[in-house]
Design a protein around this motif. Sequence first.
Motif, PDB file in Angstrom:
ATOM      1  N   HIS A 220     -10.784  -0.261  18.212  1.00  9.70           N
ATOM      2  CA  HIS A 220     -11.266  -1.396  17.618  1.00  9.70           C
ATOM      3  C   HIS A 220     -12.349  -2.179  18.600  1.00  9.70           C
ATOM      4  CE1 HIS A 220      -8.011  -0.807  15.092  1.00  9.70           C
ATOM      5  NE2 HIS A 220      -7.089  -0.695  16.037  1.00  9.70           N
ATOM      6  N   THR A 221     -13.073  -3.212  17.800  1.00 11.16           N
ATOM      7  CA  THR A 221     -14.117  -3.664  18.500  1.00 11.16           C
ATOM      8  C   THR A 221     -13.690  -5.192  18.758  1.00 11.16           C
ATOM      9  OG1 THR A 221     -14.977  -4.486  16.593  1.00 11.16           O
ATOM     10  CG2 THR A 221     -15.968  -2.526  17.377  1.00 11.16           C
ATOM     11  N   ARG A 222     -12.694  -5.651  18.431  1.00 11.17           N
ATOM     12  CA  ARG A 222     -12.271  -7.039  18.672  1.00 11.17           C
ATOM     13  C   ARG A 222     -10.689  -6.800  19.016  1.00 11.17           C
ATOM     14  NH1 ARG A 222     -15.275  -7.187  14.063  1.00 11.17           N
ATOM     15  NH2 ARG A 222     -16.981  -8.554  13.948  1.00 11.17           N
ATOM     16  N   LEU A 223     -10.471  -7.509  20.074  1.00  8.96           N
ATOM     17  CA  LEU A 223      -9.015  -7.536  20.684  1.00  8.96           C
ATOM     18  C   LEU A 223      -8.539  -8.723  20.923  1.00  8.96           C
ATOM     19  CD1 LEU A 223      -9.235  -4.162  22.905  1.00  8.96           C
ATOM     20  CD2 LEU A 223      -8.222  -4.360  20.504  1.00  8.96           C
ATOM     21  N   PRO A 224      -7.279  -9.255  20.521  1.00  4.51           N
ATOM     22  CA  PRO A 224      -6.815 -10.347  20.971  1.00  4.51           C
ATOM     23  C   PRO A 224      -6.261 -10.751  22.408  1.00  4.51           C
ATOM     24  CG  PRO A 224      -5.975  -9.609  18.651  1.00  4.51           C
ATOM     25  CD  PRO A 224      -6.337  -8.455  19.746  1.00  4.51           C
ATOM     26  N   LEU A 225      -6.519 -11.928  22.945  1.00  2.00           N
ATOM     27  CA  LEU A 225      -5.925 -11.929  24.527  1.00  2.00           C
ATOM     28  C   LEU A 225      -4.790 -12.922  24.328  1.00  2.00           C
ATOM     29  CD1 LEU A 225      -9.442 -12.750  25.981  1.00  2.00           C
ATOM     30  CD2 LEU A 225      -8.379 -10.604  25.896  1.00  2.00           C
ATOM     31  N   TYR A 226      -3.803 -12.543  25.165  1.00  2.00           N
ATOM     32  CA  TYR A 226      -2.643 -13.436  25.272  1.00  2.00           C
ATOM     33  C   TYR A 226      -2.197 -13.737  26.724  1.00  2.00           C
ATOM     34  CZ  TYR A 226       0.475  -9.437  26.680  1.00  2.00           C
ATOM     35  OH  TYR A 226       1.209  -8.490  27.359  1.00  2.00           O
ATOM     36  N   ARG A 227      -1.527 -14.790  26.841  1.00  2.00           N
ATOM     37  CA  ARG A 227      -1.033 -15.174  28.294  1.00  2.00           C
ATOM     38  C   ARG A 227       0.503 -15.212  28.131  1.00  2.00           C
ATOM     39  NH1 ARG A 227      -4.290 -19.536  29.881  1.00  2.00           N
ATOM     40  NH2 ARG A 227      -5.525 -18.327  31.142  1.00  2.00           N
ATOM     41  N   ASP A 228       1.062 -14.515  29.102  1.00  2.00           N
ATOM     42  CA  ASP A 228       2.630 -14.555  29.252  1.00  2.00           C
ATOM     43  C   ASP A 228       3.476 -14.205  28.081  1.00  2.00           C
ATOM     44  OD1 ASP A 228       2.127 -15.957  31.745  1.00  2.00           O
ATOM     45  OD2 ASP A 228       2.221 -17.900  30.744  1.00  2.00           O
ATOM     46  N   ASP A 229       3.012 -14.862  26.937  1.00  2.00           N
ATOM     47  CA  ASP A 229       3.775 -14.303  25.530  1.00  2.00           C
ATOM     48  C   ASP A 229       2.883 -13.872  24.407  1.00  2.00           C
ATOM     49  OD1 ASP A 229       5.423 -14.088  23.362  1.00  2.00           O
ATOM     50  OD2 ASP A 229       6.195 -16.144  23.466  1.00  2.00           O
ATOM     51  N   PRO A 230       3.220 -12.775  23.747  1.00  2.00           N
ATOM     52  CA  PRO A 230       2.413 -12.210  22.999  1.00  2.00           C
ATOM     53  C   PRO A 230       1.944 -13.413  21.742  1.00  2.00           C
ATOM     54  CG  PRO A 230       3.614 -10.423  23.528  1.00  2.00           C
ATOM     55  CD  PRO A 230       4.382 -11.838  24.101  1.00  2.00           C
ATOM     56  N   ASP A 231       2.890 -14.232  21.649  1.00  2.00           N
ATOM     57  CA  ASP A 231       2.518 -15.165  20.513  1.00  2.00           C
ATOM     58  C   ASP A 231       1.621 -16.163  21.109  1.00  2.00           C
ATOM     59  OD1 ASP A 231       4.047 -14.319  18.217  1.00  2.00           O
ATOM     60  OD2 ASP A 231       6.026 -15.031  19.293  1.00  2.00           O
ATOM     61  N   ASN A 232       1.463 -16.105  22.460  1.00  2.00           N
ATOM     62  CA  ASN A 232       0.531 -17.308  22.818  1.00  2.00           C
ATOM     63  C   ASN A 232      -1.084 -16.621  22.747  1.00  2.00           C
ATOM     64  OD1 ASN A 232      -0.496 -19.434  24.275  1.00  2.00           O
ATOM     65  ND2 ASN A 232      -0.189 -18.745  26.320  1.00  2.00           N
ATOM     66  N   ILE A 233      -1.618 -16.512  21.767  1.00  2.00           N
ATOM     67  CA  ILE A 233      -3.126 -15.956  21.814  1.00  2.00           C
ATOM     68  C   ILE A 233      -3.807 -17.130  22.207  1.00  2.00           C
ATOM     69  CG2 ILE A 233      -4.707 -14.888  20.157  1.00  2.00           C
ATOM     70  CD1 ILE A 233      -2.086 -12.949  20.666  1.00  2.00           C
ATOM     71  N   ILE A 234      -4.837 -16.815  23.057  1.00  2.00           N
ATOM     72  CA  ILE A 234      -5.848 -17.776  23.777  1.00  2.00           C
ATOM     73  C   ILE A 234      -7.033 -17.492  23.473  1.00  2.00           C
ATOM     74  CG2 ILE A 234      -4.078 -18.644  25.584  1.00  2.00           C
ATOM     75  CD1 ILE A 234      -5.452 -16.659  27.502  1.00  2.00           C
ATOM     76  N   GLY A 235      -7.258 -16.196  23.026  1.00  2.00           N
ATOM     77  CA  GLY A 235      -8.884 -15.880  22.734  1.00  2.00           C
ATOM     78  C   GLY A 235      -8.856 -14.551  22.078  1.00  2.00           C
ATOM     79  N   VAL A 236     -10.243 -14.105  21.427  1.00  2.00           N
ATOM     80  CA  VAL A 236     -10.374 -12.845  21.065  1.00  2.00           C
ATOM     81  C   VAL A 236     -11.683 -12.275  21.899  1.00  2.00           C
ATOM     82  CG1 VAL A 236     -11.031 -11.543  19.011  1.00  2.00           C
ATOM     83  CG2 VAL A 236      -9.389 -13.186  18.976  1.00  2.00           C
ATOM     84  N   VAL A 237     -11.560 -11.201  22.450  1.00  2.00           N
ATOM     85  CA  VAL A 237     -12.754 -10.452  23.209  1.00  2.00           C
ATOM     86  C   VAL A 237     -13.376  -9.448  22.327  1.00  2.00           C
ATOM     87  CG1 VAL A 237     -11.163  -8.644  24.343  1.00  2.00           C
ATOM     88  CG2 VAL A 237     -13.623  -9.330  25.161  1.00  2.00           C
ATOM     89  N   HIS A 238     -14.468  -9.734  22.024  1.00  2.00           N
ATOM     90  CA  HIS A 238     -15.571  -8.671  21.281  1.00  2.00           C
ATOM     91  C   HIS A 238     -16.045  -7.488  22.096  1.00  2.00           C
ATOM     92  CE1 HIS A 238     -18.440  -7.029  18.257  1.00  2.00           C
ATOM     93  NE2 HIS A 238     -17.881  -7.935  17.270  1.00  2.00           N
ATOM     94  N   ALA A 239     -16.096  -6.294  21.893  1.00  2.00           N
ATOM     95  CA  ALA A 239     -16.576  -5.071  22.659  1.00  2.00           C
ATOM     96  C   ALA A 239     -17.966  -5.490  22.947  1.00  2.00           C
ATOM     97  CB  ALA A 239     -16.557  -3.972  21.956  1.00  2.00           C
ATOM     98  N   LYS A 240     -18.868  -5.996  22.330  1.00  2.00           N
ATOM     99  CA  LYS A 240     -20.315  -6.072  22.454  1.00  2.00           C
ATOM    100  C   LYS A 240     -20.687  -7.282  23.537  1.00  2.00           C
ATOM    101  CE  LYS A 240     -22.805  -4.782  18.184  1.00  2.00           C
ATOM    102  NZ  LYS A 240     -23.492  -5.313  17.368  1.00  2.00           N
TER     103      LYS A 240
END
Length: 435
Positions: free
Chosen positions: A243-263
């Motif tokens: 995948h080209t877009r992957l969610p970022l989390y901190r401590d808890d998988p429910d705590n999504i703080i951003g999305v990183v794009h491969a490009k």
Amino acid sequence: MEAETHLLDLTFWITAGAILGLLILSAFFSGSETALTAASRSKLRAQAEKGSKGAEFALKITEDNERLIGSVLLGNNLVNILAAALATALFTKLFGESGVALATLVMTVLVLVFSEVLPKTYAITNAESAAARAAPIILVVIKVFSPIVSAVRLFVRGILAVFGVKIDPNRQILAIKEEIAGALYLGQSEGVVEKEDRDRILGALDLGERTVEEIMLHRSRIELIDVALDPEAILNQCLESNHTRLPLYRDDPDNIIGVVHAKDLLRAMHKLVTGSRDGAKALKNFDVLSIARKPYFVPETTTLDEQMRQFLRIRSHFALVVDEYGTLEGLITLEDILEEIVGQITDEFDQDMEYAIRKTEDNQFIVDGAMTIRDLNRATEWALPDDMANTVAGLVIHEAQMIPAVDQVFIFHGFRFQVLARKDNRITKFKIRKL
């Protein structure tokens, strides 16, 4: 005696003229109904834009098909019954008791040929032009008969309610979507419409009826990146992912703080390595949050049609799905919605992936438990219910009222389900056969 003969002749011609006029009105009503219901609204709109007042009236009339048909049927039945009554009286006076049967035969032939078949045949072959010419008169008829038609509507719905049949008063009896769907199924059964074309059109029509919850990728299958990992591990995870877009989390998988794009990651890595004297060593100080994009959350009850419009409006292809409490439930992409219209979309990274459904030599199907019931029905022409569950696994668990073990067999809705694989509490694979 001469006066009676003269009166009889005068009465005969007046009655005959009245019958002729009523037959002409009947033909007008029959042809108008056929023309207005068969006319293409897109063609009428094109004529209206060119200045055709008749086309404008036709568009206005066909916005409420139930009121249109009710008024036309009322007028048509009124003139037909009146014509039959006059004909019976005339033939009875001329031929006595045998005039009733003769009047029935003559009026049946006249109404069938000149008031039904002939005008409707013309209306079908010249739908738009006939609709534009008839619309101004029909509009007047609708306004005159509107109170009676409304009363009939209420009366009919009242009778149906007595027998337990409830009809939404704001819903038209003749629904456009149902008409299109019926025409597509009929065309496909007759070989005029290809199955793939039928599925695409029906998929597009159903976008407003389905929610993102039905097609989202469940949270258990989402690839997440822990921002606490060292930059090299994050880079390796991104490179190994399909995948080209992957969610970022901190401590808890429910705590999504951003999305990183491969490009974005590739540009940052290139800048970091080429712009620094330390080269690859500079990767240790890289902060992935510096290139992360803000996560986009949507409720699980959002319709697919609305979500597609939102994707196009904000120029994004990726959204995280949450429930009413804000808990992560899954993710959805623009590609997922498009697949509901055009079918499965694969690229060079998907070519080695296992298909969700595979037919065996003994005419059974190996099905992924996460496959939606809708997709299974479309692929096999089955009619499994999807009102209680979205996926095949969900349907079996709902019907069995338990989480089945491997090799357990169930029979529901005329199908045999055999559990082939299970991972934790998820049923991952079935063998299904229609009984």
